[in-house]
Each structure stands twice: as C-alpha cells, then as structure tokens.
Design a protein around this motif. Structure first.
Motif, PDB file in Angstrom:
ATOM      1  N   ARG A   2       0.838  -1.208   0.000  1.00 14.28           N
ATOM      2  CA  ARG A   2       0.000   0.000   0.000  1.00 14.28           C
ATOM      3  C   ARG A   2       0.863   1.245   0.000  1.00 14.28           C
ATOM      4  NH1 ARG A   2      -2.581   2.058   5.171  1.00 14.28           N
ATOM      5  NH2 ARG A   2      -3.894   3.740   4.457  1.00 14.28           N
ATOM      6  N   VAL A   3       0.594   2.173  -0.919  1.00 12.24           N
ATOM      7  CA  VAL A   3       1.305   3.453  -0.966  1.00 12.24           C
ATOM      8  C   VAL A   3       0.812   4.302   0.198  1.00 12.24           C
ATOM      9  CG1 VAL A   3       1.671   5.563  -2.293  1.00 12.24           C
ATOM     10  CG2 VAL A   3       1.639   3.355  -3.465  1.00 12.24           C
ATOM     11  N   ILE A   4       1.765   4.692   1.073  1.00 14.56           N
ATOM     12  CA  ILE A   4       1.388   5.422   2.289  1.00 14.56           C
ATOM     13  C   ILE A   4       2.119   6.756   2.444  1.00 14.56           C
ATOM     14  CG2 ILE A   4       0.647   3.373   3.553  1.00 14.56           C
ATOM     15  CD1 ILE A   4       3.425   3.389   4.932  1.00 14.56           C
ATOM     16  N   GLY A   5       2.987   7.092   1.495  1.00 16.97           N
ATOM     17  CA  GLY A   5       3.697   8.362   1.553  1.00 16.97           C
ATOM     18  C   GLY A   5       4.324   8.670   0.211  1.00 16.97           C
ATOM     19  N   THR A   6       4.657   9.935   0.017  1.00 14.36           N
ATOM     20  CA  THR A   6       5.269  10.352  -1.244  1.00 14.36           C
ATOM     21  C   THR A   6       6.035  11.651  -1.062  1.00 14.36           C
ATOM     22  OG1 THR A   6       4.827  10.756  -3.605  1.00 14.36           O
ATOM     23  CG2 THR A   6       3.258  11.686  -2.032  1.00 14.36           C
ATOM     24  N   LEU A   7       6.963  11.888  -1.960  1.00 11.80           N
ATOM     25  CA  LEU A   7       7.587  13.201  -2.101  1.00 11.80           C
ATOM     26  C   LEU A   7       8.216  13.302  -3.482  1.00 11.80           C
ATOM     27  CD1 LEU A   7      10.931  13.057  -1.987  1.00 11.80           C
ATOM     28  CD2 LEU A   7      10.576  13.107   0.441  1.00 11.80           C
ATOM     29  N   GLN A   8       8.478  14.530  -3.882  1.00 13.15           N
ATOM     30  CA  GLN A   8       9.167  14.814  -5.143  1.00 13.15           C
ATOM     31  C   GLN A   8      10.471  15.527  -4.816  1.00 13.15           C
ATOM     32  OE1 GLN A   8       6.891  16.893  -8.126  1.00 13.15           O
ATOM     33  NE2 GLN A   8       8.717  17.632  -9.170  1.00 13.15           N
ATOM     34  N   LEU A   9      11.555  15.056  -5.416  1.00 13.32           N
ATOM     35  CA  LEU A   9      12.876  15.656  -5.260  1.00 13.32           C
ATOM     36  C   LEU A   9      13.323  16.157  -6.632  1.00 13.32           C
ATOM     37  CD1 LEU A   9      15.346  16.068  -3.328  1.00 13.32           C
ATOM     38  CD2 LEU A   9      16.196  13.888  -4.219  1.00 13.32           C
ATOM     39  N   THR A  10      13.628  17.447  -6.716  1.00 14.44           N
ATOM     40  CA  THR A  10      14.076  18.059  -7.963  1.00 14.44           C
ATOM     41  C   THR A  10      15.515  18.521  -7.792  1.00 14.44           C
ATOM     42  OG1 THR A  10      11.844  18.808  -8.491  1.00 14.44           O
ATOM     43  CG2 THR A  10      13.661  19.943  -9.603  1.00 14.44           C
ATOM     44  N   ILE A  11      16.369  18.156  -8.722  1.00 12.22           N
ATOM     45  CA  ILE A  11      17.775  18.551  -8.698  1.00 12.22           C
ATOM     46  C   ILE A  11      17.923  19.775  -9.600  1.00 12.22           C
ATOM     47  CG2 ILE A  11      20.145  17.795  -9.096  1.00 12.22           C
ATOM     48  CD1 ILE A  11      18.491  16.245  -6.883  1.00 12.22           C
ATOM     49  N   ILE A  12      18.523  20.848  -9.040  1.00 12.16           N
ATOM     50  CA  ILE A  12      18.602  22.131  -9.742  1.00 12.16           C
ATOM     51  C   ILE A  12      20.056  22.582  -9.840  1.00 12.16           C
ATOM     52  CG2 ILE A  12      17.805  24.529  -9.793  1.00 12.16           C
ATOM     53  CD1 ILE A  12      15.587  23.630  -7.775  1.00 12.16           C
ATOM     54  N   PRO A  13      20.659  22.497 -11.022  1.00 13.44           N
ATOM     55  CA  PRO A  13      21.994  23.076 -11.183  1.00 13.44           C
ATOM     56  C   PRO A  13      21.881  24.597 -11.086  1.00 13.44           C
ATOM     57  CG  PRO A  13      21.384  21.694 -13.075  1.00 13.44           C
ATOM     58  CD  PRO A  13      20.161  21.884 -12.234  1.00 13.44           C
ATOM     59  N   GLY A  14      22.935  25.246 -10.593  1.00 13.51           N
ATOM     60  CA  GLY A  14      22.859  26.693 -10.450  1.00 13.51           C
ATOM     61  C   GLY A  14      24.211  27.363 -10.556  1.00 13.51           C
ATOM     62  N   LEU A  15      24.173  28.667 -10.625  1.00 13.04           N
ATOM     63  CA  LEU A  15      25.401  29.476 -10.662  1.00 13.04           C
ATOM     64  C   LEU A  15      25.752  30.039  -9.293  1.00 13.04           C
ATOM     65  CD1 LEU A  15      24.860  31.412 -14.005  1.00 13.04           C
ATOM     66  CD2 LEU A  15      26.453  29.532 -13.572  1.00 13.04           C
ATOM     67  N   HIS A  35      26.249  30.439  -5.194  1.00 15.48           N
ATOM     68  CA  HIS A  35      26.979  29.586  -4.244  1.00 15.48           C
ATOM     69  C   HIS A  35      28.087  28.813  -4.966  1.00 15.48           C
ATOM     70  CE1 HIS A  35      24.277  30.125  -0.729  1.00 15.48           C
ATOM     71  NE2 HIS A  35      23.380  30.329  -1.662  1.00 15.48           N
ATOM     72  N   LYS A  36      28.803  29.541  -5.824  1.00 17.22           N
ATOM     73  CA  LYS A  36      29.939  28.981  -6.573  1.00 17.22           C
ATOM     74  C   LYS A  36      29.538  27.806  -7.454  1.00 17.22           C
ATOM     75  CE  LYS A  36      33.191  30.433  -3.062  1.00 17.22           C
ATOM     76  NZ  LYS A  36      34.206  30.047  -2.091  1.00 17.22           N
ATOM     77  N   GLY A  37      28.388  27.942  -8.101  1.00 14.58           N
ATOM     78  CA  GLY A  37      27.944  26.909  -9.027  1.00 14.58           C
ATOM     79  C   GLY A  37      27.335  25.701  -8.348  1.00 14.58           C
ATOM     80  N   ALA A  38      26.800  25.896  -7.165  1.00 12.25           N
ATOM     81  CA  ALA A  38      26.250  24.775  -6.395  1.00 12.25           C
ATOM     82  C   ALA A  38      25.009  24.186  -7.050  1.00 12.25           C
ATOM     83  CB  ALA A  38      25.903  25.236  -4.978  1.00 12.25           C
ATOM     84  N   CYS A  92      24.636  17.370  -4.646  1.00  7.60           N
ATOM     85  CA  CYS A  92      24.025  18.624  -4.219  1.00  7.60           C
ATOM     86  C   CYS A  92      24.758  19.180  -3.001  1.00  7.60           C
ATOM     87  CB  CYS A  92      22.555  18.412  -3.870  1.00  7.60           C
ATOM     88  SG  CYS A  92      21.552  17.917  -5.284  1.00  7.60           S
ATOM     89  N   GLN A  93      24.842  20.513  -2.943  1.00  5.25           N
ATOM     90  CA  GLN A  93      25.457  21.182  -1.813  1.00  5.25           C
ATOM     91  C   GLN A  93      24.439  21.671  -0.792  1.00  5.25           C
ATOM     92  OE1 GLN A  93      26.613  22.060  -5.138  1.00  5.25           O
ATOM     93  NE2 GLN A  93      28.145  20.481  -4.793  1.00  5.25           N
ATOM     94  N   MET A  94      23.152  21.660  -1.142  1.00  2.43           N
ATOM     95  CA  MET A  94      22.114  22.052  -0.193  1.00  2.43           C
ATOM     96  C   MET A  94      20.791  21.436  -0.615  1.00  2.43           C
ATOM     97  SD  MET A  94      21.186  26.028  -1.036  1.00  2.43           S
ATOM     98  CE  MET A  94      22.879  26.535  -1.258  1.00  2.43           C
TER      99      MET A  94
END
Length: 150
Positions: free
Chosen positions: A62-75, A77-80, A116-118
């Motif tokens: 039975r599915v009892i929980g969920t979340l979505q995780l998105t990875i975001i490259p950026g400039l 924080h020194k390209g974090a 990921c750095q954060m």
C-alpha cells in the motif's frame, strides 16, 4: 506492520499519490482526485526528466507516503547544485509513524549522492506542524518565500 519500502513512483501509483495530495485543507482546494488526466500529463513530463525523482513509501503493498525531489543546477553559491523537496505527503493513518522522517532522510541522502550542496523546501505558512517537523530534522527557516500564480 510490515517493512517500509521507499521506491521510485510509477504511473500506477498516481491515484494514491493524488489522494494524499488532496487529503488536507489546502490540497482539498486545489487537487482533483476524480480526474487524473492532468496528473498523467504531469507524470509524463516528470518521468522524462532525469532531474525529477518522485518516490513513494510502500508498506504491505500500500502506498502510504510520497515526495518529489528536484535537482537544480545553479550558478550561485559557486555553481552549487541544490535539491528541492516538494509535495511531501503521508497517508492520514500513517502520520506520526516516522515515515515522513524516513522520506526526508531518503531525499537528503539522495541529494548528497547526486552532488548537491544544499537541500531546500517550502511549506505553506499555515502548516505549523510541518514547520516543527522540518526544524527537528535540521532545516532552518532562513528565507521568506514568494509565489506568483500564473
């Protein structure tokens, strides 16, 4: 209770996921579990994007929980690269079971593995219980969030 499995969500999990999204005062105003058409279209976009990770917590089939995780490259924080946690939901009869902490732990560990750095997330101002939960897990309320509906 059986063991908990955290796994990648599948399209067949959409009814359970959408039901959890709709099962609170805020979600009840914005979700439509009776019509999965827009969710299926969104699923196709998410499934095709390697920076999107939708997971479910499953116990005894039975599915009892969920979340979505998105990875975001950026400039900044020194390209974090950062990770964004969204749509954390736990089935009503599983709240307080520790599943939320396990899902967040999965998201943080996965974010580290992906370089990921954060990790960041937002939570509606009315969700004070969620704010206490995230603070207990080490998240700090460092910013004020803004949204513009289009």
């Amino acid at each position: 209770m059986g063991d908990l499995e955290i796994r990648a969500a599948a399209v067949d999990d959409l009814p359970a996921i959408v039901a959890m999204l709709a099962d609170d005062p805020l979600g009840a105003q914005r979700e439509s579990p009776d019509d999965l058409t827009p969710y299926r279209a969104a699923w196709e976009r998410l499934d095709a994007d390697p920076n999107q990770h939708v997971v479910v917590g499953v116990r005894d089939g039975r599915v009892i929980g969920t979340l979505q995780l998105t990875i975001i490259p950026g400039l900044s924080h020194k390209g974090a690269t950062r990770a964004l946690i969204e749509a954390v939901r736990i089935h009503a009869d599983e709240r307080g079971s520790g599943l939320g902490g396990r899902l967040i732990e999965w998201a943080v560990d996965t974010s580290r593995q992906l370089g990921c750095q954060m990790v960041q997330l937002t939570s509606d101002k009315s969700r004070t219980d969620a704010h206490r939960f995230y603070a207990r897990l080490g998240f700090a309320a460092t910013h004020e969030g803004f949204k513009l509906k289009l």
